[in-house]
Motif scaffolding. Structure first.
Motif, PDB file in Angstrom:
ATOM      1  N   GLN A   1     -57.722  17.548 -22.814  1.00  0.00           N
ATOM      2  CA  GLN A   1     -56.537  17.991 -22.065  1.00  0.00           C
ATOM      3  C   GLN A   1     -55.286  17.848 -22.919  1.00  0.00           C
ATOM      4  O   GLN A   1     -55.189  16.947 -23.757  1.00  0.00           O
ATOM      5  CB  GLN A   1     -56.359  17.110 -20.814  1.00  0.00           C
ATOM      6  CG  GLN A   1     -57.393  17.340 -19.729  1.00  0.00           C
ATOM      7  CD  GLN A   1     -57.041  18.513 -18.838  1.00  0.00           C
ATOM      8  OE1 GLN A   1     -55.981  19.097 -18.990  1.00  0.00           O
ATOM      9  NE2 GLN A   1     -57.945  18.861 -17.932  1.00  0.00           N
ATOM     10  N   VAL A   2     -54.387  18.780 -22.703  1.00  0.00           N
ATOM     11  CA  VAL A   2     -53.071  18.741 -23.335  1.00  0.00           C
ATOM     12  C   VAL A   2     -52.026  18.902 -22.234  1.00  0.00           C
ATOM     13  O   VAL A   2     -52.156  19.775 -21.380  1.00  0.00           O
ATOM     14  CB  VAL A   2     -52.901  19.860 -24.373  1.00  0.00           C
ATOM     15  CG1 VAL A   2     -51.476  19.873 -24.909  1.00  0.00           C
ATOM     16  CG2 VAL A   2     -53.892  19.692 -25.514  1.00  0.00           C
ATOM     17  N   GLN A   3     -51.049  18.043 -22.250  1.00  0.00           N
ATOM     18  CA  GLN A   3     -49.949  18.135 -21.291  1.00  0.00           C
ATOM     19  C   GLN A   3     -48.717  18.684 -22.013  1.00  0.00           C
ATOM     20  O   GLN A   3     -48.380  18.234 -23.113  1.00  0.00           O
ATOM     21  CB  GLN A   3     -49.617  16.772 -20.686  1.00  0.00           C
ATOM     22  CG  GLN A   3     -50.734  16.184 -19.825  1.00  0.00           C
ATOM     23  CD  GLN A   3     -51.865  15.608 -20.656  1.00  0.00           C
ATOM     24  OE1 GLN A   3     -51.646  14.936 -21.655  1.00  0.00           O
ATOM     25  NE2 GLN A   3     -53.096  15.870 -20.241  1.00  0.00           N
ATOM     26  N   LEU A   4     -48.077  19.654 -21.389  1.00  0.00           N
ATOM     27  CA  LEU A   4     -46.933  20.324 -21.987  1.00  0.00           C
ATOM     28  C   LEU A   4     -45.756  20.309 -21.013  1.00  0.00           C
ATOM     29  O   LEU A   4     -45.922  20.657 -19.847  1.00  0.00           O
ATOM     30  CB  LEU A   4     -47.282  21.771 -22.328  1.00  0.00           C
ATOM     31  CG  LEU A   4     -48.461  21.978 -23.280  1.00  0.00           C
ATOM     32  CD1 LEU A   4     -48.861  23.441 -23.319  1.00  0.00           C
ATOM     33  CD2 LEU A   4     -48.118  21.492 -24.674  1.00  0.00           C
ATOM     34  N   VAL A   5     -44.598  19.919 -21.510  1.00  0.00           N
ATOM     35  CA  VAL A   5     -43.402  19.879 -20.676  1.00  0.00           C
ATOM     36  C   VAL A   5     -42.259  20.570 -21.418  1.00  0.00           C
ATOM     37  O   VAL A   5     -41.840  20.122 -22.482  1.00  0.00           O
ATOM     38  CB  VAL A   5     -42.994  18.435 -20.344  1.00  0.00           C
ATOM     39  CG1 VAL A   5     -41.724  18.431 -19.492  1.00  0.00           C
ATOM     40  CG2 VAL A   5     -44.127  17.718 -19.621  1.00  0.00           C
ATOM     41  N   GLU A   6     -41.774  21.656 -20.834  1.00  0.00           N
ATOM     42  CA  GLU A   6     -40.679  22.404 -21.436  1.00  0.00           C
ATOM     43  C   GLU A   6     -39.325  21.849 -20.986  1.00  0.00           C
ATOM     44  O   GLU A   6     -39.205  21.276 -19.902  1.00  0.00           O
ATOM     45  CB  GLU A   6     -40.735  23.883 -21.062  1.00  0.00           C
ATOM     46  CG  GLU A   6     -41.995  24.607 -21.478  1.00  0.00           C
ATOM     47  CD  GLU A   6     -43.028  24.642 -20.378  1.00  0.00           C
ATOM     48  OE1 GLU A   6     -43.890  25.538 -20.420  1.00  0.00           O
ATOM     49  OE2 GLU A   6     -42.996  23.772 -19.482  1.00  0.00           O
ATOM     50  N   SER A   7     -38.334  22.059 -21.828  1.00  0.00           N
ATOM     51  CA  SER A   7     -36.956  21.709 -21.491  1.00  0.00           C
ATOM     52  C   SER A   7     -36.020  22.607 -22.286  1.00  0.00           C
ATOM     53  O   SER A   7     -36.456  23.305 -23.206  1.00  0.00           O
ATOM     54  CB  SER A   7     -36.670  20.235 -21.800  1.00  0.00           C
ATOM     55  OG  SER A   7     -36.848  19.972 -23.169  1.00  0.00           O
ATOM     56  N   GLY A   8     -34.761  22.565 -21.923  1.00  0.00           N
ATOM     57  CA  GLY A   8     -33.759  23.305 -22.673  1.00  0.00           C
ATOM     58  C   GLY A   8     -33.312  24.609 -22.056  1.00  0.00           C
ATOM     59  O   GLY A   8     -32.404  25.264 -22.571  1.00  0.00           O
ATOM     60  N   GLY A   9     -33.944  24.989 -20.955  1.00  0.00           N
ATOM     61  CA  GLY A   9     -33.511  26.215 -20.311  1.00  0.00           C
ATOM     62  C   GLY A   9     -32.147  26.043 -19.677  1.00  0.00           C
ATOM     63  O   GLY A   9     -31.610  24.939 -19.571  1.00  0.00           O
ATOM     64  N   GLY A  10     -31.567  27.141 -19.270  1.00  0.00           N
ATOM     65  CA  GLY A  10     -30.259  27.091 -18.631  1.00  0.00           C
ATOM     66  C   GLY A  10     -29.647  28.461 -18.559  1.00  0.00           C
ATOM     67  O   GLY A  10     -30.335  29.476 -18.710  1.00  0.00           O
ATOM     68  N   SER A  11     -28.354  28.472 -18.341  1.00  0.00           N
ATOM     69  CA  SER A  11     -27.621  29.727 -18.203  1.00  0.00           C
ATOM     70  C   SER A  11     -26.632  29.861 -19.343  1.00  0.00           C
ATOM     71  O   SER A  11     -25.874  28.927 -19.632  1.00  0.00           O
ATOM     72  CB  SER A  11     -26.885  29.751 -16.863  1.00  0.00           C
ATOM     73  OG  SER A  11     -26.182  30.961 -16.714  1.00  0.00           O
ATOM     74  N   VAL A  12     -26.629  31.023 -19.990  1.00  0.00           N
ATOM     75  CA  VAL A  12     -25.700  31.297 -21.069  1.00  0.00           C
ATOM     76  C   VAL A  12     -25.124  32.684 -20.872  1.00  0.00           C
ATOM     77  O   VAL A  12     -25.684  33.508 -20.133  1.00  0.00           O
ATOM     78  CB  VAL A  12     -26.354  31.208 -22.456  1.00  0.00           C
ATOM     79  CG1 VAL A  12     -26.823  29.798 -22.758  1.00  0.00           C
ATOM     80  CG2 VAL A  12     -27.491  32.202 -22.586  1.00  0.00           C
ATOM     81  N   HIS A  13     -24.035  32.942 -21.563  1.00  0.00           N
ATOM     82  CA  HIS A  13     -23.457  34.278 -21.523  1.00  0.00           C
ATOM     83  C   HIS A  13     -24.204  35.201 -22.467  1.00  0.00           C
ATOM     84  O   HIS A  13     -24.886  34.759 -23.402  1.00  0.00           O
ATOM     85  CB  HIS A  13     -21.988  34.222 -21.931  1.00  0.00           C
ATOM     86  CG  HIS A  13     -21.118  33.575 -20.908  1.00  0.00           C
ATOM     87  ND1 HIS A  13     -20.915  34.109 -19.651  1.00  0.00           N
ATOM     88  CD2 HIS A  13     -20.393  32.439 -20.946  1.00  0.00           C
ATOM     89  CE1 HIS A  13     -20.099  33.320 -18.960  1.00  0.00           C
ATOM     90  NE2 HIS A  13     -19.779  32.300 -19.726  1.00  0.00           N
ATOM     91  N   ASN A  14     -24.081  36.460 -22.206  1.00  0.00           N
ATOM     92  CA  ASN A  14     -24.652  37.484 -23.085  1.00  0.00           C
ATOM     93  C   ASN A  14     -24.203  37.220 -24.522  1.00  0.00           C
ATOM     94  O   ASN A  14     -23.011  37.024 -24.785  1.00  0.00           O
ATOM     95  CB  ASN A  14     -24.158  38.854 -22.617  1.00  0.00           C
ATOM     96  CG  ASN A  14     -24.871  39.979 -23.307  1.00  0.00           C
ATOM     97  OD1 ASN A  14     -25.958  39.806 -23.842  1.00  0.00           O
ATOM     98  ND2 ASN A  14     -24.256  41.141 -23.294  1.00  0.00           N
ATOM     99  N   GLY A  15     -25.175  37.171 -25.444  1.00  0.00           N
ATOM    100  CA  GLY A  15     -24.881  36.884 -26.836  1.00  0.00           C
ATOM    101  C   GLY A  15     -24.965  35.419 -27.205  1.00  0.00           C
ATOM    102  O   GLY A  15     -24.849  35.065 -28.383  1.00  0.00           O
ATOM    103  N   GLY A  16     -25.167  34.574 -26.222  1.00  0.00           N
ATOM    104  CA  GLY A  16     -25.237  33.143 -26.452  1.00  0.00           C
ATOM    105  C   GLY A  16     -26.584  32.693 -26.988  1.00  0.00           C
ATOM    106  O   GLY A  16     -27.480  33.506 -27.246  1.00  0.00           O
TER     107      GLY A  16
END
Length: 116
Positions: A1-16
Motif C-alpha cells: 500500500q501507498v498513501q498519498l496526500v496532496e496539498s498546495g491547491g487554492g485560488s489564483v488569478h489568471n496567469g498566476g
C-alpha cells in the motif's frame, strides 16, 4: 500500500502560479512512476504529467511549457509547479503512484481554482 496526500491547491488569478505537493508513504520504494491527473466538473479525468524512476518527465500538450513535475530522490514527495495558469486549468488535481503489476494508488486530490 501507498498513501498519498496532496496539498498546495487554492485560488489564483489568471496567469498566476501554484505549487502542488504530494506526500507519499508506505511501499514507496517500489515506485516505478508517479504523476498527476486532473478532473474538472463535468469533464473526464485528464492525465497531466508523470515522472519515471529514471527521472524522465512527460506532459500533456495542454500544460507543456507551463507545468513542471519533479520529485525528491526517495519518492517521498512529488511536486507540480504550475505557472501561467489559465481559465481551463481549474480542476481537482490528484497524484498517483504506480508500483507496476497493476498496483496504482491515488490521493484524494486538491482543488485548483483560477479567477479572471
Amino acid at each position: 500500500q501507498v498513501q498519498l496526500v496532496e496539498s498546495g491547491g487554492g485560488s489564483v488569478h489568471n496567469g498566476g502560479s501554484l505549487r502542488l505537493s504530494c506526500a507519499a508513504s508506505g511501499r514507496i520504494g517500489d515506485t516505478k512512476t508517479m504523476g498527476w491527473y486532473r478532473q474538472a466538473p463535468g469533464k473526464q479525468r485528464e492525465w497531466v504529467a508523470n515522472i519515471s524512476s529514471g527521472g524522465d518527465t512527460y506532459y500533456a500538450d495542454s500544460v507543456k511549457g507551463r507545468f513542471t513535475i519533479s520529485r525528491d530522490n526517495d519518492w517521498m514527495t512529488l511536486y507540480l509547479q504550475m505557472n501561467s495558469l489559465k481559465p481551463e486549468d481549474p480542476a481537482v488535481y490528484s497524484c498517483y503512484s504506480d508500483l507496476g503489476g497493476g498496483y496504482i494508488f491515488w490521493g484524494q486530490g486538491t482543488q485548483v481554482t483560477v479567477s479572471s
